[in-house]
Design a protein around this motif. Sequence first.
Motif, short mmCIF file in Angstrom:
data_model
loop_
_atom_site.label_atom_id
_atom_site.label_comp_id
_atom_site.label_asym_id
_atom_site.label_seq_id
_atom_site.Cartn_x
_atom_site.Cartn_y
_atom_site.Cartn_z
N TRP A 10 0.81 -1.22 0.00
CA TRP A 10 0.00 0.00 0.00
C TRP A 10 0.85 1.27 0.00
O TRP A 10 0.34 2.37 -0.28
CB TRP A 10 -0.95 0.00 1.20
CG TRP A 10 -1.95 -1.12 1.11
CD1 TRP A 10 -2.02 -2.24 1.87
CD2 TRP A 10 -3.01 -1.22 0.16
NE1 TRP A 10 -3.06 -3.04 1.46
CE2 TRP A 10 -3.69 -2.44 0.41
CE3 TRP A 10 -3.46 -0.40 -0.89
CZ2 TRP A 10 -4.78 -2.86 -0.33
CZ3 TRP A 10 -4.56 -0.82 -1.63
CH2 TRP A 10 -5.21 -2.04 -1.35
N CYS A 24 1.01 1.53 -4.01
CA CYS A 24 -0.19 1.49 -4.88
C CYS A 24 -0.72 2.89 -5.16
O CYS A 24 -0.91 3.71 -4.25
CB CYS A 24 -1.27 0.65 -4.21
SG CYS A 24 -2.74 0.46 -5.24
N GLN A 25 -0.99 3.15 -6.45
CA GLN A 25 -1.50 4.45 -6.89
C GLN A 25 -2.85 4.33 -7.59
O GLN A 25 -3.29 5.25 -8.29
CB GLN A 25 -0.48 5.11 -7.83
CG GLN A 25 0.87 5.38 -7.19
CD GLN A 25 1.90 5.92 -8.16
OE1 GLN A 25 1.54 6.38 -9.26
NE2 GLN A 25 3.17 5.87 -7.79
N ALA A 26 -3.50 3.17 -7.41
CA ALA A 26 -4.86 2.95 -7.94
C ALA A 26 -4.94 3.09 -9.46
O ALA A 26 -5.90 3.65 -10.00
CB ALA A 26 -5.86 3.88 -7.26
N LEU A 30 -11.87 -3.91 -7.92
CA LEU A 30 -11.58 -2.54 -7.50
C LEU A 30 -12.66 -2.04 -6.56
O LEU A 30 -13.86 -2.30 -6.78
CB LEU A 30 -11.48 -1.62 -8.72
CG LEU A 30 -10.38 -1.95 -9.74
CD1 LEU A 30 -10.42 -0.94 -10.88
CD2 LEU A 30 -9.01 -1.95 -9.07
N HIS A 83 -13.06 3.47 -4.70
CA HIS A 83 -12.06 4.49 -4.96
C HIS A 83 -11.03 4.05 -6.00
O HIS A 83 -10.07 4.77 -6.26
CB HIS A 83 -11.34 4.83 -3.65
CG HIS A 83 -12.25 5.28 -2.56
ND1 HIS A 83 -12.98 6.45 -2.61
CD2 HIS A 83 -12.59 4.68 -1.38
CE1 HIS A 83 -13.70 6.58 -1.52
NE2 HIS A 83 -13.49 5.52 -0.76
N PHE A 91 -9.09 1.34 -5.79
CA PHE A 91 -7.97 0.58 -5.24
C PHE A 91 -8.27 -0.92 -5.30
O PHE A 91 -9.44 -1.34 -5.22
CB PHE A 91 -7.69 1.01 -3.80
CG PHE A 91 -6.99 2.32 -3.68
CD1 PHE A 91 -5.60 2.40 -3.76
CD2 PHE A 91 -7.72 3.51 -3.52
CE1 PHE A 91 -4.95 3.62 -3.66
CE2 PHE A 91 -7.07 4.73 -3.43
CZ PHE A 91 -5.68 4.78 -3.51
#
Length: 487
Positions: free
Chosen positions: A428, A431-433, A447, A450, A452
Amino acid sequence: MIPYRVSQIRRLGPARLTAGLDQHRRLDLDAHRAIHGELGTESVDTLISMAEDVDLRGRGGAAFPFARKLRAVAARAGDSETVVLVNGAEGEPASVKDKMLLTRAPHLVLEGALLAAGALNARQVVVAVPSGDVAEASMTAAVAERGAEDSVRVAAIPERFISGEGGALVKAVNGQAGIPPGRKARSSDSGVDGLPTLLSNTETFAQLAVLGELGAEVYGSVGTVQEPGTTLLTVGGSAVFPAVVEVTPGVPLASVLDLCEAAVGDGVLVGGYHGAWLSAAEAYGAIVSRRGISQAGGSLGAGIVVPLGGETCPLGETLRVANYLAAQSSGQCGPCRLGLPDLARAVAELSGGSSHGIELVRRAASAVRGRGACFHPDGSSRFVMSALEAFADDVEEHRIHGTCGRPVLEMLPLPASESPEAKLVVDWTRCQAHGLCAHVAPELVKLDQHGFPVVEEGGVPPWLRAEARRAVEMCPALALRFPPTPA
């Protein structure tokens, strides 16, 4: 001395197959003969008659009449040589009864095989066992104790769930890939080295030795009229005292469960991973016999009894085994190679609360049933479909809430190398989605609102591990991790 873990023994009835195992870790030749004596020889007609008198059946799952196998090999042989093949390749993870016999009472198995070999004037006895297993060491030692290296061969083969299937076993012993041949082939026509072969499983030959020792009348003095003698059960799962239990057919299944102090909880798996789940009510009313278990809605099969208890998620346990069975495909036909992964995916959808989960499972099971090149798709679909009936309340909990709230405690044993323990892990801090992982591996990653990633629980099944690695490799932020493939 051969090092191995001793299988615990319990009994409901006389000690026949397990005689002497209270006093001995392993029966060497002297101990075996002190307890069982030494068998003489019998003609093939006499042996067939004895087997018919007690309706001796194979104990590997199919319950095929042993006398019919013996007669078929004798008729096919003519003036040619024959072979006796002991199927000790117990690929069923939930069963240890054959391993117990091979490790603790190896000479009882050899006596039965040699009795049949003498009646058929067979060229050789072959004992097929899992490669590198303790059973291989025990049987090799037993052959040496008899000085029978010229007439008995211990064949070590790779162990898989399908390795115990008759055609697969013959191919493995003949040095080929140990997978089902894809077409019906009778070992009595052409088996080891192309010769007529008498093939049966470990317990069946041990039963034959006991029959030769006691005679048909005494052998049939216990059990039921339809199923005389004793039989072996592997009891595991929630049992406080897991054991190989020698029982007389006709006893209540509840008595076996009580003997091992097993909590039934949601149900009992009977017959192994190609068997069926019984609900608690069905299990408590069942009688231990082929007929009794069939009347309860299951199949005695290879004598596997796995009570689930009430602390684990039944649907999650079923999913673990469905994943395992899908990974055990020999890859020879579509229903097995593609259909079983589809079935496992459908169970995963159901476990996750999909409103269409039940229909997906039924459709996937229907797509493989009766269409495979071997029995693996049929047995796997039976296992899954029986769970829908036995665990109807749990299925409804998952449908409404997405979970039953219970953890998966792994009550059903799986080989360590096949258990889908490897999991995708999200870092985490990185992670940048981007969401690319969900597009590359949609069955493993969803997903959230948001954007993620939400990694599916339960680990990565074998057929999705390539997708998991691709998702890791393509993550722009290097935020996904997946364990490397073991060498």
